[in-house]
Design an enzyme around this catalytic site. Structure first.
Site, PDB file in Angstrom:
ATOM      1  CG  ASP A  74      -1.646   1.124   1.420  1.00  0.00           C
ATOM      2  OD1 ASP A  74      -2.484   1.572   0.385  1.00  0.00           O
ATOM      3  OD2 ASP A  74      -2.039   1.573   2.434  1.00  0.00           O
ATOM      4  CG  ASP A 122      -2.063   7.299   0.510  1.00  0.00           C
ATOM      5  OD1 ASP A 122      -1.409   7.874  -0.067  1.00  0.00           O
ATOM      6  OD2 ASP A 122      -3.532   7.093  -0.014  1.00  0.00           O
ATOM      7  CG  ASP A 165      -2.471   1.917   6.614  1.00  0.00           C
ATOM      8  OD1 ASP A 165      -2.732   1.888   5.083  1.00  0.00           O
ATOM      9  OD2 ASP A 165      -3.384   2.793   6.962  1.00  0.00           O
TER      10      ASP A 165
END
Length: 183
Positions: free
Chosen positions: A12, A14, A139
């Protein structure tokens, strides 16, 4: 898996590679004369600590042309990603459909800070369950729940209380997990 194929890691962007929360808080605190810190977000998202009538401002930050362009790079991420590419096939999988105006800015940010990742290995998507990889480092536990490979939770302020996934808290731990101890 064929013997000659490398295992595939999807990562990922961000809050894993790019520090979006710092910029979000900087803009919010500037515009509303507040002092919200990452510590205030423990177990929460920015949206959870900001008054409902200010959510449109948070949304506007994400949609602004320069938001993703100015994000900081997570410590050690560039070095570790270069190393991972030596033994794994590495893809960036970012849920850009959540902010469709972010495609160009995210692509430019990746090209600037991670020029060694080919464009063919950058995936803009929504639901990451469509990603075919052995591992997904993210996250967001929602993205990991439906992922078919092994989901690895990248620890950050909002997921501190989440359990049920293998967890890494920084890029050195990613390096140790995939490249072994003593790296």
């Amino acid at each position: 898996m064929k013997q000659h194929e490398l295992q595939r890691i999807a990562i990922d962007m961000d809050e894993v590679m790019a520090d979006a929360v710092t910029e979000h808080l900087r803009r919010y605190n500037r515009d509303f004369d507040e002092q919200v810190t990452v510590a205030d977000l423990e177990g929460k998202n920015v949206w959870d600590v900001v008054q409902m009538d200010r959510h449109s401002a948070l949304e506007a930050y994400l949609r602004s042309e320069d938001f993703f362009a100015v994000l900081g790079v997570m410590p050690d991420s560039q070095r570790v990603l270069r190393r991972l590419q030596q033994q794994y096939e590495v893809f960036i999988a970012t849920a850009a459909m959540e902010v469709p105006t972010s495609f160009t800015a995210k692509y430019k940010w990746l090209a600037q800070h991670f020029p060694f990742i080919p464009a063919s290995h950058i995936v803009f998507c929504g639901d990451k369950s469509v990603i075919r990889a052995d591992f997904l480092i993210d996250d967001n536990p929602r993205q990991l729940q439906r992922f078919c490979g092994e989901g690895i939770l990248y620890g950050t302020y909002h997921n501190i209380h989440v359990t049920g996934f293998r967890r890494v808290n920084n890029w050195r731990e990613v390096e140790e997990m995939f490249m072994g101890a003593g790296t």
